[in-house]
Write a protein that holds these residues in place. Sequence first.
Motif, PDB file in Angstrom:
ATOM      1  N   ILE A 190       0.862  -1.188   0.000  1.00 52.69           N
ATOM      2  CA  ILE A 190       0.000   0.000   0.000  1.00 52.69           C
ATOM      3  C   ILE A 190       0.898   1.238   0.000  1.00 52.69           C
ATOM      4  CG2 ILE A 190      -1.887   1.200   1.192  1.00 52.69           C
ATOM      5  CD1 ILE A 190      -2.697  -1.627   0.632  1.00 52.69           C
ATOM      6  N   ASP A 191       0.838   2.027  -1.037  1.00 55.12           N
ATOM      7  CA  ASP A 191       1.646   3.241  -1.103  1.00 55.12           C
ATOM      8  C   ASP A 191       0.750   4.462  -1.266  1.00 55.12           C
ATOM      9  OD1 ASP A 191       4.448   2.296  -1.050  1.00 55.12           O
ATOM     10  OD2 ASP A 191       3.847   1.192  -2.841  1.00 55.12           O
ATOM     11  N   GLY A 192       1.326   5.624  -0.978  1.00 56.58           N
ATOM     12  CA  GLY A 192       0.570   6.852  -1.176  1.00 56.58           C
ATOM     13  C   GLY A 192       1.201   7.993  -0.412  1.00 56.58           C
ATOM     14  N   PRO A 193       0.741   9.218  -0.671  1.00 60.77           N
ATOM     15  CA  PRO A 193       1.309  10.392  -0.017  1.00 60.77           C
ATOM     16  C   PRO A 193       0.874  10.533   1.445  1.00 60.77           C
ATOM     17  CG  PRO A 193      -0.488  11.049  -1.450  1.00 60.77           C
ATOM     18  CD  PRO A 193      -0.311   9.573  -1.637  1.00 60.77           C
ATOM     19  N   ALA A 194       1.456  11.525   2.115  1.00 61.49           N
ATOM     20  CA  ALA A 194       1.163  11.791   3.525  1.00 61.49           C
ATOM     21  C   ALA A 194      -0.333  12.001   3.751  1.00 61.49           C
ATOM     22  CB  ALA A 194       1.926  13.037   3.982  1.00 61.49           C
ATOM     23  N   ALA A 195      -0.838  11.394   4.826  1.00 61.55           N
ATOM     24  CA  ALA A 195      -2.229  11.574   5.259  1.00 61.55           C
ATOM     25  C   ALA A 195      -3.263  11.159   4.220  1.00 61.55           C
ATOM     26  CB  ALA A 195      -2.469  13.023   5.710  1.00 61.55           C
ATOM     27  N   ARG A 240      -6.393  15.738   2.384  1.00 63.95           N
ATOM     28  CA  ARG A 240      -5.398  15.126   3.279  1.00 63.95           C
ATOM     29  C   ARG A 240      -5.021  16.093   4.404  1.00 63.95           C
ATOM     30  NH1 ARG A 240      -0.736  14.269   0.507  1.00 63.95           N
ATOM     31  NH2 ARG A 240      -1.380  15.146  -1.472  1.00 63.95           N
ATOM     32  N   ALA A 241      -4.908  17.381   4.054  1.00 62.08           N
ATOM     33  CA  ALA A 241      -4.559  18.379   5.076  1.00 62.08           C
ATOM     34  C   ALA A 241      -5.669  18.473   6.130  1.00 62.08           C
ATOM     35  CB  ALA A 241      -4.318  19.735   4.428  1.00 62.08           C
ATOM     36  N   ALA A 242      -6.919  18.389   5.696  1.00 64.18           N
ATOM     37  CA  ALA A 242      -8.028  18.468   6.655  1.00 64.18           C
ATOM     38  C   ALA A 242      -7.961  17.295   7.632  1.00 64.18           C
ATOM     39  CB  ALA A 242      -9.363  18.472   5.908  1.00 64.18           C
ATOM     40  N   ARG A 243      -7.632  16.109   7.130  1.00 65.41           N
ATOM     41  CA  ARG A 243      -7.529  14.931   8.008  1.00 65.41           C
ATOM     42  C   ARG A 243      -6.355  15.076   8.967  1.00 65.41           C
ATOM     43  NH1 ARG A 243      -7.735  10.844   2.968  1.00 65.41           N
ATOM     44  NH2 ARG A 243      -9.843  11.324   2.319  1.00 65.41           N
ATOM     45  N   ARG A 244      -5.208  15.521   8.436  1.00 62.92           N
ATOM     46  CA  ARG A 244      -4.024  15.662   9.296  1.00 62.92           C
ATOM     47  C   ARG A 244      -4.250  16.743  10.341  1.00 62.92           C
ATOM     48  NH1 ARG A 244       1.079  13.673   8.509  1.00 62.92           N
ATOM     49  NH2 ARG A 244      -0.060  11.740   8.405  1.00 62.92           N
ATOM     50  N   PHE A 245      -4.974  17.820   9.959  1.00 62.83           N
ATOM     51  CA  PHE A 245      -5.277  18.903  10.905  1.00 62.83           C
ATOM     52  C   PHE A 245      -6.092  18.340  12.081  1.00 62.83           C
ATOM     53  CE2 PHE A 245      -8.124  22.298  12.426  1.00 62.83           C
ATOM     54  CZ  PHE A 245      -7.173  23.221  12.855  1.00 62.83           C
ATOM     55  N   ALA A 246      -7.103  17.540  11.756  1.00 59.72           N
ATOM     56  CA  ALA A 246      -7.954  16.960  12.810  1.00 59.72           C
ATOM     57  C   ALA A 246      -7.122  16.059  13.723  1.00 59.72           C
ATOM     58  CB  ALA A 246      -9.102  16.175  12.174  1.00 59.72           C
ATOM     59  N   VAL A 252      -0.737  23.260   8.098  1.00 65.59           N
ATOM     60  CA  VAL A 252      -0.775  21.817   7.819  1.00 65.59           C
ATOM     61  C   VAL A 252      -0.784  21.581   6.308  1.00 65.59           C
ATOM     62  CG1 VAL A 252      -2.113  19.685   8.104  1.00 65.59           C
ATOM     63  CG2 VAL A 252      -1.922  21.285   9.997  1.00 65.59           C
ATOM     64  N   LEU A 253      -1.550  22.387   5.574  1.00 64.14           N
ATOM     65  CA  LEU A 253      -1.569  22.245   4.110  1.00 64.14           C
ATOM     66  C   LEU A 253      -0.183  22.542   3.526  1.00 64.14           C
ATOM     67  CD1 LEU A 253      -3.059  21.755   1.431  1.00 64.14           C
ATOM     68  CD2 LEU A 253      -3.763  24.158   1.449  1.00 64.14           C
ATOM     69  N   ASP A 254       0.468  23.594   4.032  1.00 65.88           N
ATOM     70  CA  ASP A 254       1.812  23.933   3.549  1.00 65.88           C
ATOM     71  C   ASP A 254       2.774  22.774   3.783  1.00 65.88           C
ATOM     72  OD1 ASP A 254       0.883  26.389   2.832  1.00 65.88           O
ATOM     73  OD2 ASP A 254       1.755  27.474   4.532  1.00 65.88           O
ATOM     74  N   ASP A 255       2.652  22.160   4.964  1.00 69.06           N
ATOM     75  CA  ASP A 255       3.537  21.042   5.315  1.00 69.06           C
ATOM     76  C   ASP A 255       3.293  19.841   4.388  1.00 69.06           C
ATOM     77  OD1 ASP A 255       5.373  19.592   7.068  1.00 69.06           O
ATOM     78  OD2 ASP A 255       3.584  18.442   7.597  1.00 69.06           O
ATOM     79  N   ILE A 256       2.017  19.575   4.108  1.00 69.54           N
ATOM     80  CA  ILE A 256       1.670  18.445   3.225  1.00 69.54           C
ATOM     81  C   ILE A 256       2.240  18.694   1.821  1.00 69.54           C
ATOM     82  CG2 ILE A 256      -0.307  17.418   1.964  1.00 69.54           C
ATOM     83  CD1 ILE A 256      -0.796  16.371   4.574  1.00 69.54           C
ATOM     84  N   LEU A 257       2.079  19.917   1.330  1.00 71.07           N
ATOM     85  CA  LEU A 257       2.567  20.235  -0.027  1.00 71.07           C
ATOM     86  C   LEU A 257       4.098  20.129  -0.082  1.00 71.07           C
ATOM     87  CD1 LEU A 257       0.214  23.232  -0.890  1.00 71.07           C
ATOM     88  CD2 LEU A 257       0.125  20.921  -1.867  1.00 71.07           C
ATOM     89  N   ASN A 288      -9.476   8.489  -2.473  1.00 70.28           N
ATOM     90  CA  ASN A 288     -10.543   8.495  -1.462  1.00 70.28           C
ATOM     91  C   ASN A 288     -10.960   9.907  -1.032  1.00 70.28           C
ATOM     92  OD1 ASN A 288      -8.545   9.327   0.268  1.00 70.28           O
ATOM     93  ND2 ASN A 288      -8.182   7.298   1.139  1.00 70.28           N
ATOM     94  N   THR A 289     -10.710  10.901  -1.909  1.00 69.49           N
ATOM     95  CA  THR A 289     -11.087  12.286  -1.581  1.00 69.49           C
ATOM     96  C   THR A 289     -12.547  12.364  -1.131  1.00 69.49           C
ATOM     97  OG1 THR A 289      -9.531  13.109  -3.224  1.00 69.49           O
ATOM     98  CG2 THR A 289     -11.218  14.653  -2.482  1.00 69.49           C
ATOM     99  N   ALA A 290     -13.424  11.654  -1.855  1.00 67.99           N
ATOM    100  CA  ALA A 290     -14.852  11.764  -1.553  1.00 67.99           C
ATOM    101  C   ALA A 290     -15.372  10.558  -0.770  1.00 67.99           C
ATOM    102  CB  ALA A 290     -15.631  11.913  -2.861  1.00 67.99           C
ATOM    103  N   LEU A 291     -14.461   9.755  -0.246  1.00 65.58           N
ATOM    104  CA  LEU A 291     -14.900   8.556   0.481  1.00 65.58           C
ATOM    105  C   LEU A 291     -14.628   8.714   1.976  1.00 65.58           C
ATOM    106  CD1 LEU A 291     -13.359   5.728  -1.781  1.00 65.58           C
ATOM    107  CD2 LEU A 291     -15.610   6.819  -1.984  1.00 65.58           C
TER     108      LEU A 291
END
Length: 209
Positions: free
Chosen positions: A5-10, A136-142, A156-161, A186-189
């Motif tokens: 399973i691979d993918g970016p942060a958060a 992803r930033a919204a999830r990491r922020f929470a 958090v968004l700046d850090d993710i980018l 999974n943006t909408a999931l």
Amino acid sequence: MIVAIDGPAASGKGTVARALAAHFRLPHLDTGLLYRAVGAEVLARGLDFSDVPALTRLAAALKVEGLDAEALRAGAVGEAASRVAAIPEVRQALIELQRAFARQPGGAVLDGRDIGTVIAPEAEVKIFVTATPEARAARRFAELTARGEEVTPQSVLDDILKRDQRDSSRSAAPLVRADDAVLLDNTALDKHESIARALAIAAARTGRQ
Ligand code: DC
């Protein structure tokens, strides 16, 4: 059976990986914790990120057992992990331990950035989990505010980018989708839908329900 399973942060890849591991009763390794453990030691010992020999020694001494996932999920550690993960010698020092974990009898689930491309290109199931940077930033922020960290949505968004940029542009094992990995955006999931989609992908690949 090896599941990569691979993918970016958060992106929620850890959630998907843990669910698949529980479903198929396979051991699971969050490989980000290895880079986080090296990054945390660099911070704790006040080492210089350019001291490649010292960082490589830290990586070579790591074991998969006993990693303190809770402490290693702190925001500052993620940033340090991304920096050490760009060093080819550090990555090299961590390859064998990840490959041994993947190739244990019965198989395993691993999540990270280069599992389907470098660590276990032979994996039967490969899923690339992603979502927009904003989601992803919204999830990491929470997650970070629930831990009591003082962050703003913008920081958090700046850090993710920044991490996306560093993880994708490095020369050693950059974050890329393997040609044979199935994309799970999974943006909408929600979490449950994302897991259901991953289980369906694994079942289609292996014939195992
Ligand atoms: O998935 P994570 O946020 O815990 O990962 C922390 C950092 O480690 C991430 O910025 C990139 C790096 N990493 C990597 O380069 N390769 C992996 N297989 C796992 C993580």
